[in-house]
Structure formats: structure tokens, C-alpha cells
Design an enzyme around this catalytic site. Structure first.
Site, PDB file in Angstrom:
ATOM      1  N   GLU A   1      15.202  22.880   2.340  1.00 17.39           N
ATOM      2  CA  GLU A   1      15.446  21.468   2.631  1.00 17.39           C
ATOM      3  C   GLU A   1      15.550  21.222   4.140  1.00 17.39           C
ATOM      4  OE1 GLU A   1      15.204  18.890   0.812  1.00 17.39           O
ATOM      5  OE2 GLU A   1      14.925  19.939  -1.077  1.00 17.39           O
TER       6      GLU A   1
ATOM      7  N   TYR B   1      11.792  21.055  16.534  1.00 18.99           N
ATOM      8  CA  TYR B   1      13.057  20.358  16.233  1.00 18.99           C
ATOM      9  C   TYR B   1      14.199  21.368  16.094  1.00 18.99           C
ATOM     10  CZ  TYR B   1       9.906  16.510  15.365  1.00 18.99           C
ATOM     11  OH  TYR B   1       8.946  15.561  15.501  1.00 18.99           O
TER      12      TYR B   1
ATOM     13  N   TYR C   1      20.541  12.557   2.195  1.00 18.63           N
ATOM     14  CA  TYR C   1      19.402  13.048   1.402  1.00 18.63           C
ATOM     15  C   TYR C   1      19.536  14.547   1.111  1.00 18.63           C
ATOM     16  CZ  TYR C   1      15.258  15.558   0.429  1.00 18.63           C
ATOM     17  OH  TYR C   1      14.422  16.475  -0.130  1.00 18.63           O
TER      18      TYR C   1
ATOM     19  N   ASP D   1      14.233  10.560   0.014  1.00 18.19           N
ATOM     20  CA  ASP D   1      13.582  10.893   1.290  1.00 18.19           C
ATOM     21  C   ASP D   1      12.399   9.939   1.488  1.00 18.19           C
ATOM     22  OD1 ASP D   1      11.638  11.756  -0.456  1.00 18.19           O
ATOM     23  OD2 ASP D   1      11.368  13.727   0.469  1.00 18.19           O
TER      24      ASP D   1
ATOM     25  N   CYS E   1      -1.717   8.611 -11.749  1.00 15.76           N
ATOM     26  CA  CYS E   1      -0.257   8.520 -11.616  1.00 15.76           C
ATOM     27  C   CYS E   1       0.413   8.224 -12.960  1.00 15.76           C
ATOM     28  CB  CYS E   1       0.095   7.416 -10.619  1.00 15.76           C
ATOM     29  SG  CYS E   1       1.864   7.246 -10.381  1.00 15.76           S
TER      30      CYS E   1
ATOM     31  N   CYS F   1       4.117   0.369 -12.674  1.00 13.87           N
ATOM     32  CA  CYS F   1       4.282   0.170 -11.226  1.00 13.87           C
ATOM     33  C   CYS F   1       3.701  -1.171 -10.763  1.00 13.87           C
ATOM     34  CB  CYS F   1       3.586   1.312 -10.496  1.00 13.87           C
ATOM     35  SG  CYS F   1       3.566   1.118  -8.711  1.00 13.87           S
TER      36      CYS F   1
HETATM   37  S1  SF4 Z   1       1.277   2.849  -6.121  1.00 14.94           S
HETATM   38 FE1  SF4 Z   1       2.402   3.050  -8.056  1.00 14.94          FE
HETATM   39  S2  SF4 Z   1       0.849   3.656  -9.545  1.00 14.94           S
HETATM   40 FE2  SF4 Z   1      -0.038   3.976  -7.529  1.00 14.94          FE
HETATM   41  S3  SF4 Z   1       0.391   6.115  -7.078  1.00 14.94           S
HETATM   42 FE3  SF4 Z   1       2.075   4.933  -6.220  1.00 14.94          FE
HETATM   43  S4  SF4 Z   1       3.649   4.887  -7.797  1.00 14.94           S
HETATM   44 FE4  SF4 Z   1       1.747   5.512  -8.766  1.00 14.94          FE
END
Ligand code: SF4
Length: 358
Positions: free
Chosen positions: A49, A94, A130, A148, A212, A218
Site C-alpha cells: 500500500e 517520493y 485510505y 483511493d 464492466c 452506472c
Molecule cells: S463508466 Fe461506469 S460502466 Fe463504464 S467502466 Fe466506469 S463504472 Fe463501468
């Protein structure tokens, strides 16, 4: 599912739940085989990390192995000298991270054990919210959401967050969605899954929405205007220009070196002096073309000017006057040096050995 008050509508909760499920299935199939995942330990997770905060995974993997070979556990790290730790960090840049890692190792060594909670990790030097959340969730199974840059990107697109994610209200908004999404039964894998999705699929420029697992839920799926806009960031200040001249002052096999102060840029690293030698030293010329190097807030143009001291005593007196000393080139190479220096090191050595100056 956690709900800190953000996903209050039933439809939003359903959407978040569907996203969490899809993400889990995706991660099981697509998680990269990284050494700190394959050999899980609190020490290895913590190291990864810290190393990956400003370093690419491909660069981090060999450095992680080499660092662990040199310092196999936190106690070996704690009792090592700062010079050894900095030297082992060379190439990662860094260096403040290495100094704070070493400080934290000493604190853990003194306490006799690793912290056993998110709050305990957060109290250590060099550990922000984080990093503490990542270590506590992955290494201890504590239900805390880690946010992050990758997570900010995924969540700001998924939830259409239009506030700057690096300012308080936007950051709080992202954190609220992250908390609401968190799989409390499996927080370590969940956090890694969101980060992995940000690294592999939801790329900054051209996210692969078609691959995705979140594309059904989304807000930004298949929307290039939203990809370009999100995550919103506050405009960055232009980096300050820094014209740096390093004086490579030599006599026979020796060269004058100075150690930088304990705070500021390249703290405690070894460099050439920035102050020119006195008038009885002979200026030979520049060892190479000026070199450009970018730090977070500085754009450096570095010039390396070669000088010959009239004799070894004069060289030593000059180095001592500026708090430094004399070393041979191989001795200098064994010390912790800024990345700017290591990247031109071979060019400097060759030019010096051949007497080639501009
Ligand atoms: S914009 Fe939304 S659907 Fe497209 S890769 Fe990113 S999280 Fe997935």
C-alpha cells in the site's frame, strides 16, 4: 448493505446491491495475481500500500520483492539504519514515504505488534485514511471502505457525482457511496475489487464499459461526455520552475557531496553541492545537456557543472564548509540519491571519465 443515509430510496439501494453483487462475481474471475495477494500478510499488505501510492504496479512488484528480501519483517526494518532503508527505496521516488515507513516500523517494533484496527493504523506515521482502511479491511477483515483515486473515478461515474472529489463535500459524497456499497462480510475483497475495476476497466480516458460488471447500473456507462467530466477535480496549480545547478567538484578519484536537510525536497538524500567552489577551482564545463525532471509541484531544469579542485585538501575544505564530505564515485553510488541523479548517473560517469564536457 450499509446505508449511511446516502442511498435512501429503495431503487437506489437495489441498484447499489446489484452493483455490489456484479462486482464480486467479476473480481473472482479477474483479480490479478499480485504477490501481496498470493502471500498475504499484514507486513506485505502495508508495504504494498505504501509502495503503490505513487508507483505503478509493474514497477512496484520487483521493488516489493527486493524490499522484503532485504527486510523480511517489520523488526528487521525497524532496526535498519535510515540510510539502508532509503537506499532500498531508490527507484521508487517520493522518499518521504520510505522515511515514514521506517518511523512506523519503529513504532510497531516498540509496541511489539501490528495495530489491530483501522484507528490503530491511522495513528501511525505515513498512514492516511485510505491506507488505514485498505490495510484494516484486507489484513484484518474490518468493515471500512477504502477510497483511493481509482475508487473515486468508479464511484463518481457510477453515482454521477459532479462535485470535485478532492474537496470536502465531493470527497464526503464519494465516501458515503463507498460506505453504502461496502460488502461488510468481505470488505477486503470488496475494496480490492473496486480498486481493480478502476485500474483495469474504468480507465481515466477510455473506460471499457462494454466489459464492466457495473454497466447495467452506472450513470456514466457508454457516455463519453461523462467520462471526460468525471471525476471532477479542482484545477491544479502550475508547477514552479526551478533552475538547479549541481556543482560536480572533483579531485582525482574524489568528488564533493552534501546531504540535504531533514525536511523539504529530497530530505536527507545525498547530492552535489548547489554552491559553486571558490575562484581558485577550475571550471571545466557542463557534463551534459540540462536535464528536465518533474516533481509534484516543481519543474526542475538541472545543470551539472564540472570543476577541478587544485588539490585534495582544497576539495575537502570546500566540502566540509558546506556540511558535506568527499567520496569516490562508487561510494556515492552506494548512498541514497534523488531519482533525478540516478537517471543521469551513467551519463555523468561516462562524461566525467572521458573528460567530455559541453
Ligand atoms: S463508466 Fe461506469 S460502466 Fe463504464 S467502466 Fe466506469 S463504472 Fe463501468
Amino acid at each position: 448493505m450499509n446505508d449511511p443515509g446516502f442511498l435512501q430510496k429503495k431503487t437506489d439501494q437495489k441498484r447499489a446491491h446489484a452493483a455490489q453483487k456484479a462486482l464480486k462475481a467479476w473480481y473472482l474471475q479477474h483479480a490479478r495475481a499480485l504477490p501481496w495477494r498470493e502471500m498475504p500478510s499484514l507486513y506485505g499488505t502495508w508495504l504494498s500500500e505504501i509502495m503503490l501510492q505513487q508507483t505503478r504496479v509493474e514497477t512496484g512488484i520487483p521493488k516489493w520483492h527486493a524490499f522484503r528480501d532485504r527486510f523480511p519483517d517489520v523488526h528487521t526494518l525497524a532496526v535498519a539504519s535510515e540510510e539502508e532503508v532509503m537506499k532500498s527505496w531508490e527507484g521508487l521516488g517520493y522518499y518521504r514515504r520510505a522515511r515514514l515507513l521506517h518511523k512506523a516500523a519503529k513504532a510497531i517494533h516498540e509496541a511489539g505488534a501490528f495495530p489491530d484496527s483501522h484507528a490503530g493504523w491511522l495513528a501511525l506515521p505515513g498512514i492516511g485514511p485510505y491506507t488505514a482502511a485498505a490495510i484494516a479491511s484486507i489484513g484484518l477483515g474490518e468493515a471500512v471502505a477504502a477510497v483511493d483515486g481509482n475508487v473515486q473515478r468508479v464511484l463518481s461515474r457510477w453515482a454521477s457525482i459532479e462535485e470535485p472529489v478532492d474537496a470536502k463535500p465531493g470527497a464526503a459524497h464519494v465516501q458515503a457511496v463507498a460506505d453504502a456499497w461496502l460488502d461488510t462480510q468481505n470488505p477486503g475483497d470488496h475494496n480490492q475489487a473496486v480498486m481493480e475495476l478502476g485500474a483495469l476497466v474504468c480507465a481515466p480516458r477510455n473506460p471499457s464499459c462494454e466489459k464492466c460488471p457495473l454497466s447495467d447500473t452506472c450513470h456514466a456507462a457508454g457516455d463519453p461526455a461523462m467520462w471526460r467530466r468525471l471525476p471532477v477535480k479542482t484545477p491544479k496549480k502550475k508547477p514552479q520552475a526551478w533552475d538547479l545547478t549541481w556543482h560536480v567538484v572533483t579531485c582525482r578519484d574524489h568528488v564533493a557531496v552534501v546531504q540535504r536537510p531533514e525536511t523539504g525536497v529530497w530530505a536527507t538524500m545525498w547530492c552535489f553541492p548547489e554552491i559553486p567552489p571558490p575562484a581558485n577551482f577550475a571550471k571545466v564545463g557542463n557534463l551534459c545537456e540540462p536535464v528536465t525532471h518533474i516533481l509534484t509541484h516543481k519543474r526542475i531544469t538541472a545543470t551539472f557543472t564540472l570543476w577541478q579542485a587544485p588539490d585534495p585538501d582544497a576539495l575537502e575544505a570546500f566540502a566540509r564548509k558546506h556540511g558535506g564530505g568527499l567520496v569516490t564515485w562508487p561510494e556515492f553510488e552506494a548512498r541514497a540519491r534523488p531519482r533525478l541523479l540516478t537517471k543521469v548517473w551513467d551519463v555523468l560517469l561516462r562524461a566525467h571519465a572521458l573528460g567530455e564536457v559541453e
